[in-house]
Design an enzyme around this catalytic site. Structure first.
Site, mmCIF file in Angstrom:
data_model
loop_
_atom_site.group_PDB
_atom_site.id
_atom_site.type_symbol
_atom_site.label_atom_id
_atom_site.label_comp_id
_atom_site.label_asym_id
_atom_site.label_seq_id
_atom_site.Cartn_x
_atom_site.Cartn_y
_atom_site.Cartn_z
ATOM 1 N N THR A 18 -4.060 8.551 -5.145
ATOM 2 C CA THR A 18 -4.325 8.801 -3.678
ATOM 3 C C THR A 18 -3.194 9.678 -3.289
ATOM 4 O O THR A 18 -3.280 10.635 -2.494
ATOM 5 C CB THR A 18 -4.266 7.322 -2.803
ATOM 6 O OG1 THR A 18 -5.174 6.759 -3.182
ATOM 7 C CG2 THR A 18 -4.065 7.784 -1.622
ATOM 8 N N GLU A 45 1.032 -1.162 -0.066
ATOM 9 C CA GLU A 45 0.059 0.076 0.049
ATOM 10 C C GLU A 45 0.783 1.272 0.039
ATOM 11 O O GLU A 45 0.571 2.409 -0.869
ATOM 12 C CB GLU A 45 -0.843 -0.059 1.020
ATOM 13 C CG GLU A 45 -1.686 1.237 1.652
ATOM 14 C CD GLU A 45 -3.064 1.318 0.573
ATOM 15 O OE1 GLU A 45 -2.520 1.260 -0.624
ATOM 16 O OE2 GLU A 45 -4.096 1.517 1.042
HETATM 17 N N1 HSE Z 1 -6.839 7.613 4.122
HETATM 18 C C1 HSE Z 1 -6.349 7.714 2.912
HETATM 19 C C2 HSE Z 1 -6.560 8.888 2.381
HETATM 20 C C3 HSE Z 1 -7.272 6.393 2.137
HETATM 21 O O1 HSE Z 1 -7.725 9.442 2.434
HETATM 22 O O2 HSE Z 1 -5.492 9.524 1.595
HETATM 23 C C4 HSE Z 1 -6.660 6.419 0.577
HETATM 24 O O3 HSE Z 1 -7.774 5.714 0.150
#
Ligand code: HSE
Length: 307
Positions: free
Chosen positions: A181, A128
């Protein structure tokens, strides 16, 4: 056993106010990963279906996570992977987490389960981290273990699960645009003033209490987010219109799923869903975007062996 197929579910991270902290798994969409033992020590992505995934093992989230796991074990085992995705990377539904979680879960099984499932998380996070350029566990924890997860601490990693109301339905709304992301993370403020922080942690408490007590009015108010939604919603075409449709038609909590562009909406009554889906379809037809709608309950199983 020399070969297995694993299903690893999609997930909704953040859940509004719980940036990098809350994440739950959903049913019906995710990665189906077939893993076969090899006679050499190579990690080979033989085929990807539904997305064009990198075949270089140093650039693929599944093989990066498996390599971290094998290094921890001191193992020189090799595996061939076929990954079939039912949703694309960059959709806000934890695509890289599904691939990494399913691959490590399956390899652990083929090696005779040397580790408990929850202890696989640090290796899954390596995959990830490569994909999103940051360590966050709010997709990988639900993809691996299912349920509604709270990342209480990252260092040391400490995760607990919260029960969810039996009649909680989730509508996923995915307009077909890509949001990376890493880019969505770069938009976030570096610091938070005390008034916003106070509102945010009060809402976090509200969501947790609502999940335990099935208080849907409290859930609806508390999903509110002061950190990510204000800066990320502009990446999502039609966001404010979708939010209005949800608010006016029985949603008990709406926000961005992970870093978007998918959105999630909670409902306590499945009968409310059909009318809402029709309105959202008409909206995106008018805006000129393809749309995927998916309804689900919360998935409590996480990654599982299907054959
Ligand atoms: N918590 C992460 C973000 C999740 O919001 O960047 C990404 O899927």
């Amino acid at each position: 056993m020399d070969q297995i197929t694993v299903f690893s579910p999609a997930s909704v991270a953040n859940v509004g106010c719980g940036y990098d902290t809350f994440g739950f798994a959903i049913d019906g969409i995710g990665d189906q990963i077939t893993i076969a033992k090899r006679s050499d020590d190579q990690l080979v992505l033989e085929r990807s279906i539904g997305a064009d995934l990198p075949t270089n093992p140093k650039e693929n989230v599944a093989t990066i996570a498996v390599e971290a796991f094998l290094n921890h074990l001191g193992s020189r085992a090799g595996f061939t992977f076929t990954i079939k995705k039912s949703f694309k990377p960059g959709s806000g539904l934890g695509s890289s987490a599904s691939s990494a979680a399913g691959a490590v879960f399956g390899v652990n099984h083929l090696l005779g389960n040397p580790l408990d499932t929850k202890d696989l998380l640090p290796f899954v996070m390596e995959g990830e981290a490569f994909a999103s350029k940051s360590y966050h566990a709010d997709n990988v924890a639900p993809a691996l273990m299912g349920g509604f997860n709270v990342i209480r601490s990252y260092d040391p990693l400490d995760i607990f699960q919260v029960p969810t109301p039996e009649n909680l339905h989730v509508l996923i709304i995915f307009p077909d645009v890509e949001v990376k992301t890493s880019e969505a993370k770069a938009l976030l403020p570096k610091t938070l003033a005390i008034p916003e922080a106070r509102n945010q942690w009060a809402n976090v408490a509200g969501v947790i209490s609502a999940m335990y007590s099935a208080d849907f009015e409290l859930l609806k108010k508390s999903v509110t987010d002061f950190i990510a939604e204000p800066v990320r919603k502009k990446l999502i075409p039609g966001y404010e219109e979708v939010k209005r449709i949800m608010c006016e038609n029985g949603s008990v909590g709406f926000n961005i799923s992970g870093s978007g562009p998918s959105m999630f909406s909670f409902f306590k009554d499945a009968n409310d869903l059909e009318g809402v889906k029709q309105e959202v379809k008409e909206l995106y037809e008018a805006l000129g975007f393809d749309l995927i709608l998916h309804t689900s309950k919360i998935n409590h199983q996480g990654s599982k062996i299907i054959s």
